[in-house]
Design a protein around this motif. Structure first.
Motif, PDB file in Angstrom:
ATOM      1  N   GLY A 486       0.620  -1.183  -0.078  1.00  8.03           N
ATOM      2  CA  GLY A 486      -0.212  -0.067   0.099  1.00  8.03           C
ATOM      3  C   GLY A 486       0.784   1.224  -0.227  1.00  8.03           C
ATOM      4  O   GLY A 486       0.511   2.159   0.724  1.00  8.03           O
ATOM      5  N   ASP A 487       1.830   1.436  -0.654  1.00 10.53           N
ATOM      6  CA  ASP A 487       2.671   2.432  -0.849  1.00 10.53           C
ATOM      7  C   ASP A 487       3.435   2.508  -2.301  1.00 10.53           C
ATOM      8  O   ASP A 487       4.045   1.442  -2.494  1.00 10.53           O
ATOM      9  N   THR A 488       3.381   3.711  -2.839  1.00  9.22           N
ATOM     10  CA  THR A 488       3.831   3.764  -4.217  1.00  9.22           C
ATOM     11  C   THR A 488       5.494   3.838  -3.990  1.00  9.22           C
ATOM     12  O   THR A 488       6.254   3.468  -5.062  1.00  9.22           O
ATOM     13  N   ARG A 489       6.152   3.463  -2.893  1.00 11.33           N
ATOM     14  CA  ARG A 489       7.762   3.546  -2.592  1.00 11.33           C
ATOM     15  C   ARG A 489       8.001   1.898  -2.978  1.00 11.33           C
ATOM     16  O   ARG A 489       9.128   1.754  -3.060  1.00 11.33           O
ATOM     17  N   HIS A 490       7.012   1.117  -2.901  1.00 12.10           N
ATOM     18  CA  HIS A 490       7.094  -0.402  -3.148  1.00 12.10           C
ATOM     19  C   HIS A 490       7.024  -0.754  -4.497  1.00 12.10           C
ATOM     20  O   HIS A 490       6.369   0.020  -5.398  1.00 12.10           O
ATOM     21  N   PRO A 491       7.604  -1.913  -4.955  1.00 13.03           N
ATOM     22  CA  PRO A 491       7.369  -2.031  -6.227  1.00 13.03           C
ATOM     23  C   PRO A 491       5.872  -2.346  -6.895  1.00 13.03           C
ATOM     24  O   PRO A 491       5.062  -2.658  -6.070  1.00 13.03           O
ATOM     25  N   GLN A 492       5.827  -2.328  -8.230  1.00 14.47           N
ATOM     26  CA  GLN A 492       4.414  -2.046  -8.587  1.00 14.47           C
ATOM     27  C   GLN A 492       3.571  -3.194  -8.715  1.00 14.47           C
ATOM     28  O   GLN A 492       4.268  -4.363  -8.981  1.00 14.47           O
ATOM     29  N   ALA A 493       2.240  -3.084  -8.131  1.00 15.08           N
ATOM     30  CA  ALA A 493       1.407  -4.247  -8.406  1.00 15.08           C
ATOM     31  C   ALA A 493       0.120  -3.809  -8.919  1.00 15.08           C
ATOM     32  O   ALA A 493      -0.258  -2.681  -9.009  1.00 15.08           O
ATOM     33  N   PRO A 494      -0.680  -4.692  -9.415  1.00 18.87           N
ATOM     34  CA  PRO A 494      -1.990  -4.476  -9.711  1.00 18.87           C
ATOM     35  C   PRO A 494      -2.932  -4.076  -8.715  1.00 18.87           C
ATOM     36  O   PRO A 494      -2.572  -4.380  -7.599  1.00 18.87           O
ATOM     37  N   ALA A 495      -4.004  -3.286  -9.196  1.00 22.76           N
ATOM     38  CA  ALA A 495      -5.199  -3.010  -8.197  1.00 22.76           C
ATOM     39  C   ALA A 495      -5.464  -4.433  -7.744  1.00 22.76           C
ATOM     40  O   ALA A 495      -5.292  -5.369  -8.117  1.00 22.76           O
ATOM     41  N   GLN A 496      -5.989  -4.193  -6.252  1.00 18.86           N
ATOM     42  CA  GLN A 496      -6.665  -5.569  -5.770  1.00 18.86           C
ATOM     43  C   GLN A 496      -8.144  -5.421  -6.008  1.00 18.86           C
ATOM     44  O   GLN A 496      -8.817  -4.754  -5.396  1.00 18.86           O
ATOM     45  N   GLY A 497      -8.247  -6.352  -6.932  1.00 15.91           N
ATOM     46  CA  GLY A 497      -9.851  -6.473  -7.508  1.00 15.91           C
ATOM     47  C   GLY A 497      -9.567  -7.723  -8.382  1.00 15.91           C
ATOM     48  O   GLY A 497      -8.450  -8.411  -8.897  1.00 15.91           O
ATOM     49  N   GLY A 498     -10.763  -8.310  -9.014  1.00 15.19           N
ATOM     50  CA  GLY A 498     -10.651  -9.544 -10.013  1.00 15.19           C
ATOM     51  C   GLY A 498     -10.153 -10.828  -9.277  1.00 15.19           C
ATOM     52  O   GLY A 498      -9.924 -11.728 -10.124  1.00 15.19           O
ATOM     53  N   SER A 499      -9.817 -10.709  -8.101  1.00 21.39           N
ATOM     54  CA  SER A 499      -9.400 -12.021  -7.449  1.00 21.39           C
ATOM     55  C   SER A 499      -8.163 -12.445  -8.069  1.00 21.39           C
ATOM     56  O   SER A 499      -7.963 -13.704  -8.220  1.00 21.39           O
TER      57      SER A 499
END
Length: 730
Positions: A486-499
């Motif tokens: 939950g921080d843009t300082r961390h590596p990128q991840a997709p939105a939490q949705g779509g399971s």
């Protein structure tokens, strides 16, 4: 032997949540913060002719009142001659929906801001509006992205020739996400750098949105969202308040905090759209489907086209050679809808699985038998084999557990004293998605590790499962691993949705942990007499502080000693995971079956869901404790959707009438009785390295249909219009 994966594991963030240590967006303490309160429009369409803020500005504690006249630019200005669009707040005098933000009052305290918001006087030139989908059905246009797939075979000819057919219309009203935590943002600037706390399912998405809105580089923005108190899709797209909060903070040169009231949430973050579905099924006398025509219509806003892909999954459910499943959307003068738990799938399957039940009665075939007759052994849409599909086993196990064979198919034939008893069933389907994701793992010589990825945890237990995956592959105890999100300082991840979180981010965490083991092996092989020489990275594992050969654990090295000898304090690996090309050769879906018992009072028309058995096939189950909780939550929501959920709109004013938890009904403990959730595990090495499929949405997909089918069995009344309220049964 797995140490953690597949074992019941309590939440690693559980204590923080129940003791109040976990900070939600509005709880961050920022010195010298000012409080914003939103003023919303009271007409559904038109323009603001005058906005008088003098009394509000003179009220105690008020710092400034922002309106379209003084707010400053957000986003790109519309080109000359182009009508203003409502994608950014306070950018024009146009009103596009009732409850649109038209002013932001900022004051020293929340109470002062709220009081002053009532002193803002607004005059409008109202225009004719339409908020009723039924009134604009003839203006619906095919959704180009999801609704325009060409028919399979020749459905209309097959329908004409079918020996048995059913045709019906099904309706679902607008429904609203009502998470416990209201949406909120706190924004502050340090020079040209913006930090914003926001309730979001996608910190990188909000960062990009704010960069566009504020006209600054994305690298100058940090978005933080460590805990989310439920969202269910309501925070997938960036909402309008973060840009407004950041704008106010920039103008006032001090931190600003904005929190929605419960009523403001009803026009502040989207909703499940109102849906009308026309379903026609054709079959031979033995029950084999020859034609499916499933047309869906739902509303969108006047300024943005949104589609929840209502008919997307139904194409892959039954083996039927002739199918047409178009989706059309119609503009209404309401805010834009958005994704809401099991978007599209739960709506589409409510119609399809109700129609299948109607067909079963027309054919005098058991509803479960009808589904087995039309079981799809390969994907009916692409013809590809399934990477795994244990739905047949879900049906068998569910029927056996439920006692389905004792069902008397005749409506109104089963009773419990005075009450009518009904048994219904349905199937569910959801995608087994994987998105590109990245994670960082740092392993230290003292045997602890930090793991990070910019994903979210809106409640399913992401903190826990990522900690489990890291501990599993680093050979550590859970308390030796700290996972951050939950921080843009961390590596990128997709939105939490779509399971797709566990499959996407979990694969990245696994990959980074394996990269650490490979780096340690590399260090170990620098010793001439190492027990690890001539060994490949795939042959070793980390466990209890040792790097060892999987096939011969006696060949091992002490990791702490190795790192000391090589003067290595810590090792960091970042891994980017993405779906394997192998997946392209298969169709990958998660499936389930639901069996439901209802009891209906024939005098009062009240429906009680007394028993639910939900069987789910979604690959490997990494944390059964959290997984059962997810499925129970899905069932509870399905009960709400079937019997209670409905956003009531007074179409004369385009205004939502039940924008509160007093009048918007959701299930309470007294509505929920026996729920049993069972998993049929699938060994699927194709979907992703962890073998997991999505389950968060899947748990509710078949429930509303199963309940409606049980209500028909109990009463002989077919309710095609959700929710099933007592007035519809009397």
């Amino acid at each position: 032997m797995a140490r953690y994966l597949g074992k019941e594991t309590p939440r690693v963030d559980g204590v923080a949540k129940v003791t109040g240590k976990a900070k939600y967006t509005a709880e961050f303490q920022v010195p010298h913060v000012a409080y914003g309160f939103l003023v919303l429009s009271t007409v559904a369409k038109g323009r603001i002719t005058a906005i008088d803020t003098r009394a509000a500005e003179q009220a105690a504690g008020v710092i400034r009142v922002f309106t379209h006249l003084n707010a400053g630019r957000l986003g790109k200005a519309p080109a000359p001659g182009e009508p203003p669009q409502w994608s950014w707040p306070l950018q024009s005098d146009r009103v596009f929906f009732n409850g649109q933000p038209i002013a932001l009052v900022v004051a020293e305290t929340y109470e002062q801001a709220r009081h002053a918001s009532r002193l803002v006087k607004v005059s409008y030139q109202a225009e004719r509006h339409v908020t009723d989908l039924e009134a604009v059905l003839d203006r619906a246009v095919t959704d180009p992205k999801n609704g325009a797939k060409p028919p399979r075979g020749n459905p209309s000819a097959a329908m004409k020739a079918a020996a048995v057919k059913v045709e019906a219309e099904y309706r679902i009203p607008i429904e609203h996400h009502n998470p416990i935590e209201p949406h909120a943002a706190i924004a502050f600037w340090e020079g040209g750098q913006l930090t914003i706390f926001d309730k979001t399912q996608n910190v990188y998405g909000v960062r990009q949105h704010l960069a566009e809105g504020l006209g600054i580089p994305a690298d100058n923005i940090r978005v933080v969202s460590p805990f989310v108190g439920g969202a269910f899709g309501a925070s997938l797209k960036p909402n309008y308040y973060p840009s407004l909060t950041a704008l106010a903070a920039r103008e006032l040169r001090r931190p600003v905090k904005v929190v929605y009231t419960r009523a403001q949430m009803f026009t502040g973050h989207g909703y499940r759209p109102c849906t009308v579905q026309k379903v026609a099924l054709g079959a031979d006398r033995r029950g084999k489907l020859s034609a499916m025509i499933h047309e869906a219509f739902h509303n969108t806003s006047s300024f943005e086209s949104f589609s929840d892909n209502t008919t997307g999954f139904i194409r892959q459910v039954y083996a039927c050679p002739n199918l047409h499943a178009p989706l059309k959307v119609a503009a209404t003068d309401l805010a834009t809808p958005t994704w809401m738990r099991a978007p599209g799938a739960v709506s589409g399957m409510f119609a399809l699985e109700s129609a299948m039940d109607e067909l079963a009665y027309a054919l005098k075939i058991d509803p479960l038998e009808l589904r087995l007759i039309n079981y799809a052994e390969v994907d009916p849409e692409s013809g590809k084999p399934f990477s795994s599909k244990a739905l047949r086993e879900c049906y068998r196990l569910g029927a056996e557990k439920f006692g389905w064979k004792h069902r008397n198919p005749e409506p109104r034939s089963m009773r419990d004293g005075h009450l009518l008893v009904g048994w219904g069933m349905a199937s569910s389907v959801w995608g087994a998605f994987q998105q590109p994701a990245s994670a960082r793992v740092t392993y230290r010589a003292d045997g602890t590790a930090s793991v990070a990825s910019a994903t979210s945890d809106i409640g399913p237990g992401t903190y826990t499962v990522m900690t489990m995956i890291a501990a599993e592959f680093l050979g550590l105890e859970l308390n030796q691993v700290k996972f951050e999100l939950g921080d843009t300082r961390h590596p990128q991840a997709p939105a939490q949705g779509g399971s797709w979180t566990t499959s996407s981010v979990g694969s990245a965490v696994r990959g980074a942990a394996l990269a650490i083991a490979a780096r340690l092996l590399d260090l170990a092989q620098r010793d001439a007499d190492s027990p690890m020489r001539d060994v490949q990275a795939a042959d070793v594992e980390m466990l209890d502080g040792r790097l060892r050969l999987k096939s011969d654990p006696s060949r091992s090295v002490d990791i702490a000693g190795l790192m000391r000898r090589t003067a290595t304090n810590e090792i960091t690996a970042v891994h980017d995971s993405k779906p394997s090309p192998e997946r392209e050769k298969f169709a990958s879906l998660a499936h389930g079956a639901q069996f439901v018992e209802v009891m209906v009072d024939p005098d009062l028309g009240t429906v009680k869901v007394t028993r639910v058995i939900e069987i789910t096939a979604c690959g490997k189950i990494l944390n059964p404790l959290a997984s059962h909780s997810q499925e129970i939550g899905g069932v509870v929501w399905g009960i709400g959707m079937a019997l209670e959920d409905a956003t009531e709109i007074d179409h004369r004013y385009g205004r939502i009438m039940n924008a509160s938890l007093q009048h918007y009904h959701v299930p309470v403990n007294a509505d929920i009785h026996a729920i049993e959730t069972i998993f049929v595990e699938e060994d699927d090495t194709i979907v992703n390295p962890l073998g997991v499929k999505g389950m968060g949405e899947l748990g509710m997909v078949g429930i509303p249909a199963a309940i409606a089918n049980a209500v028909y069995h109990a009463t002989g009344r077919r309710i095609r219009d959700l929710p099933i309220t007592p007035d519809k049964l009397l």
